[in-house]
Design a protein around this motif. Structure first.
Motif, mmCIF file in Angstrom:
data_model
loop_
_atom_site.group_PDB
_atom_site.id
_atom_site.type_symbol
_atom_site.label_atom_id
_atom_site.label_comp_id
_atom_site.label_asym_id
_atom_site.label_seq_id
_atom_site.Cartn_x
_atom_site.Cartn_y
_atom_site.Cartn_z
ATOM 1 N N LEU A 6 0.727 -1.162 -0.054
ATOM 2 C CA LEU A 6 0.064 -0.051 -0.027
ATOM 3 C C LEU A 6 0.868 1.192 -0.031
ATOM 4 O O LEU A 6 1.460 1.516 0.926
ATOM 5 C CB LEU A 6 -0.979 -0.033 1.329
ATOM 6 C CG LEU A 6 -2.009 0.819 1.324
ATOM 7 C CD1 LEU A 6 -2.963 0.537 0.044
ATOM 8 C CD2 LEU A 6 -2.816 0.762 2.695
ATOM 9 N N ARG A 8 1.550 5.472 -1.106
ATOM 10 C CA ARG A 8 1.248 6.856 -1.760
ATOM 11 C C ARG A 8 1.744 6.835 -3.366
ATOM 12 O O ARG A 8 2.851 6.242 -3.608
ATOM 13 C CB ARG A 8 2.038 7.745 -1.011
ATOM 14 C CG ARG A 8 1.103 8.357 0.153
ATOM 15 C CD ARG A 8 2.067 9.598 0.789
ATOM 16 N NE ARG A 8 1.792 9.780 1.949
ATOM 17 C CZ ARG A 8 0.840 10.714 2.448
ATOM 18 N NH1 ARG A 8 -0.148 11.438 1.780
ATOM 19 N NH2 ARG A 8 0.494 10.565 3.951
ATOM 20 N N MET A 176 -2.635 9.975 -2.497
ATOM 21 C CA MET A 176 -3.593 8.790 -2.091
ATOM 22 C C MET A 176 -2.529 7.590 -2.073
ATOM 23 O O MET A 176 -1.756 7.493 -2.758
ATOM 24 C CB MET A 176 -4.712 8.767 -3.290
ATOM 25 C CG MET A 176 -3.996 8.080 -4.631
ATOM 26 S SD MET A 176 -5.713 8.194 -5.741
ATOM 27 C CE MET A 176 -6.254 6.353 -5.173
ATOM 28 N N LEU A 177 -3.293 6.785 -1.299
ATOM 29 C CA LEU A 177 -2.644 5.168 -0.938
ATOM 30 C C LEU A 177 -3.353 4.319 -2.045
ATOM 31 O O LEU A 177 -4.705 4.339 -1.930
ATOM 32 C CB LEU A 177 -2.643 4.944 0.402
ATOM 33 C CG LEU A 177 -1.818 5.524 1.414
ATOM 34 C CD1 LEU A 177 -2.321 5.227 2.883
ATOM 35 C CD2 LEU A 177 -0.592 4.944 1.328
ATOM 36 N N GLU A 178 -2.621 3.318 -2.691
ATOM 37 C CA GLU A 178 -3.293 2.322 -3.430
ATOM 38 C C GLU A 178 -2.304 1.036 -3.520
ATOM 39 O O GLU A 178 -1.254 1.219 -3.367
ATOM 40 C CB GLU A 178 -3.584 2.940 -4.943
ATOM 41 C CG GLU A 178 -4.635 2.294 -5.532
ATOM 42 C CD GLU A 178 -5.171 2.922 -6.758
ATOM 43 O OE1 GLU A 178 -4.485 3.519 -7.082
ATOM 44 O OE2 GLU A 178 -6.302 2.304 -7.289
ATOM 45 N N PRO A 179 -2.849 -0.023 -3.617
ATOM 46 C CA PRO A 179 -2.026 -1.245 -3.444
ATOM 47 C C PRO A 179 -1.327 -1.175 -4.974
ATOM 48 O O PRO A 179 -1.628 -0.941 -6.029
ATOM 49 C CB PRO A 179 -2.894 -2.763 -3.572
ATOM 50 C CG PRO A 179 -4.259 -1.875 -3.094
ATOM 51 C CD PRO A 179 -4.380 -0.354 -3.514
#
Lengths: 351, 179
Positions: A6, A8, A176-179
């Motif tokens: 996860l 940024r 934003m955070l995302e896998p």
């Protein structure tokens, strides 16, 4: 399957650059890009690579010029006002055919602006923010995983064409955070040798890296060579994504963060029975004019959505060339469109 | 299936960390997730908030017009976000600090004395985990155990492993406070 982390957007770009073999990174801090610089500060020295927090953006881009001249993969990053300061250096990089990667995590402008997401630097990135007849390859990631992928691609394209490449992100993508599944690290020593680089002239003629030639005919030839390179890039490197375009009456044209928000709007519109598609340029330069024109041939409307006053809109209209209606919906000053606000525009234009 | 939540409160109440832990747990649980912070000047004193989207398909917009759930730790956050919650959605209200009821009849409001629960456990700083526990019970999006593991890892990775038991109890405390 690679490890999912996860991250940024800023961290994903930084880590992907390290894994692409970036040996030298130079930058000056600015929000909303700070985590990119912080990730490099933590990790580049640990790997025996060069991290310098320069005294200014102008110094940082000039250091990129030096490192690129010496033949190593190199990068700088900043946000809008800082990227403005780098324009002279970018023009020199283009003029000297130097592979380099520049990241712009765009924020609201003009002037000092604010620190919220924006796409108001599209003109600067794609039309040449510095002086002279030059272009950069400009890549517009839409998700955090894509930001990592396009960072890898940016280094490869920079080397392949000996050109500066810009990653045009924005504050939303940066924060934003995302896998993400990061690529495997490459060994910088395994990259092809750059025979043109200034690496010390022992046993060979010196390599000279310059962006100027005072003879008008010589400079003309230099420019012609640049333009030939740009034709080659236009021919080979155009990238875009189409979603639900085949049966669409209305296609949204959007890039970057705005495109992923538009995807949610698209789903809502489809649920209402509206035949809506999405055309997403991934290379903003070279712009996918022909592909968008082909789409425009079979739809009524191409609705451009941007976080700007209508900058990519100009390229959309060039591509569509009156084959379809070309309305525009934009937000400025750090305001981000929402799925519902885009849906409202779609409803208006789909009538 | 896509579920979104906005977590909002004063800067310093740990709303951003609560959202990160939820997003991490969602990812560990096999979901697609996004976490989007508000990072404007409001972080310095006003309300801070973040949006988490949990989905079994790739997430489109990380920005949400109508969140399925809202966790509000202070009154300004309730004023700001109450009207946005989707019909049939959930609002977790920090009854320790918010002295009014939710005006809407089309959402499920849960009044949890979040600060009181945290203080009873011995540390006001765990309000974010009490709130997250209450949300997990009400929304049933990610298993409590997955969140506990993500919390423990987040604290251990930042050298704060000794606070794991306290935060564990806080998640339980919030979870148990919603029927």
């Amino acid at each position: 399957m690679a490890l999912r982390q996860l991250l940024r957007g800023n961290e994903a770009i930084a880590e992907a650059a390290i894994r692409a073999g970036c040996m030298c990174y130079f930058a000056y801090p600015i929000t909303p890009q700070a985590e990119l610089l912080e990730h490099m500060a933590r990790n580049m020295p640990r790997l025996g690579r060069t991290f310098i927090q320069a005294e200014s953006e102008v110094a940082a881009i000039s250091m990129v010029y030096g490192a690129a001249s010496a033949g190593v993969r190199t990068m700088t990053s900043s946000s809008s006002p800082g990227i403005s300061l780098k324009q002279e250096g970018i023009s020199y990089l283009a003029g000297s055919n130097l592979p380099s990667v520049i990241v712009n995590v765009v924020r609201g402008g003009p002037g000092l602006g604010n620190i919220a997401p924006s796409q108001c630097d599209y003109f600067q990135a794609t039309k040449g923010g510095g002086h002279g007849d030059y272009h950069m390859i400009v890549l517009g990631p839409s998700t955090v995983p894509e930001a990592a992928q396009l960072t890898t691609l940016a280094f490869d394209l920079a080397d392949l064409y000996r050109t500066p490449v810009m990653i045009l992100a924005d504050g939303l993508l940066g924060q934003m955070l995302e896998p993400v599944e990061l690529p495997e690290p490459i060994d910088p020593a395994s990259l092809p040798r750059k025979e043109w680089a200034a690496t010390g002239a022992a046993g060979r003629d010196p390599n000279i890296i310059l962006s100027f030639d005072l003879g008008p005919d010589n400079l003309k030839r230099m420019n012609e060579a640049l333009q030939a390179k740009y034709r080659e890039i236009r021919k080979r490197e155009i990238r875009y994504e189409e979603s639900d375009v085949a049966d669409a009456d209305l296609v949204i044209a959007a890039y970057g963060s705005t495109a992923r928000i538009a995807k949610s709007a698209l789903q809502m519109a489809r649920a209402e029975g509206l035949k809506v598609g999405l055309f997403r340029p991934i290379t903003l330069w070279p712009f996918p004019y022909d592909a968008l024109r082909a789409v425009a041939d079979h739809v009524d409307t191409v609705l451009t959505v941007e976080m700007s006053a209508g900058q990519m809109w100009e390229d959309v209209r060039l591509a569509v060339a009156e084959r379809a209606k070309t309305p525009f919906y934009g937000e400025m000053g750090g305001v981000v469109p929402t799925p519902r606000s885009i849906l409202n525009e779609v409803r208006k234009d789909a009538r | 299936m896509e579920r979104s939540v906005i977590i909002a409160g004063f800067g310093g109440q740990g709303v951003l960390l609560a959202g990160k832990i939820l997003a991490q747990a969602g990812m560990d649980h096999g979901l697609e997730v996004t976490w989007l912070p508000s990072y404007g000047p409001e972080m310095r004193g006003g309300t801070a908030n973040c949006t988490v989207v949990l989905s079994d398909a790739p997430v489109g917009s990380p920005i949400v017009d109508e969140p399925d759930a809202l966790i509000v730790l202070n009154r300004p956050s309730l004023e700001k976000f109450e009207a946005t919650v989707a019909k049939g959605g959930i609002i977790i209200v920090n009854a320790s600090l918010i002295d009014r009821k939710v005006g809407r009849k089309d959402v499920a409001a849960h009044y949890v004395p979040i600060n009181d629960i945290a203080l009873k456990l011995g540390d006001a700083r765990v309000v974010n985990m009490v709130a997250l526990g209450a949300y997990l019970r009400a929304a049933d999006t990610v298993p409590l155990d997955a969140v506990k593991r993500a919390m423990a890892k987040a604290l251990e990775d930042s050298g704060k492993g000794k606070f794991v038991p306290m935060n564990d109890k806080a998640l339980d405390g919030g979870y148990g406070a919603v029927s």
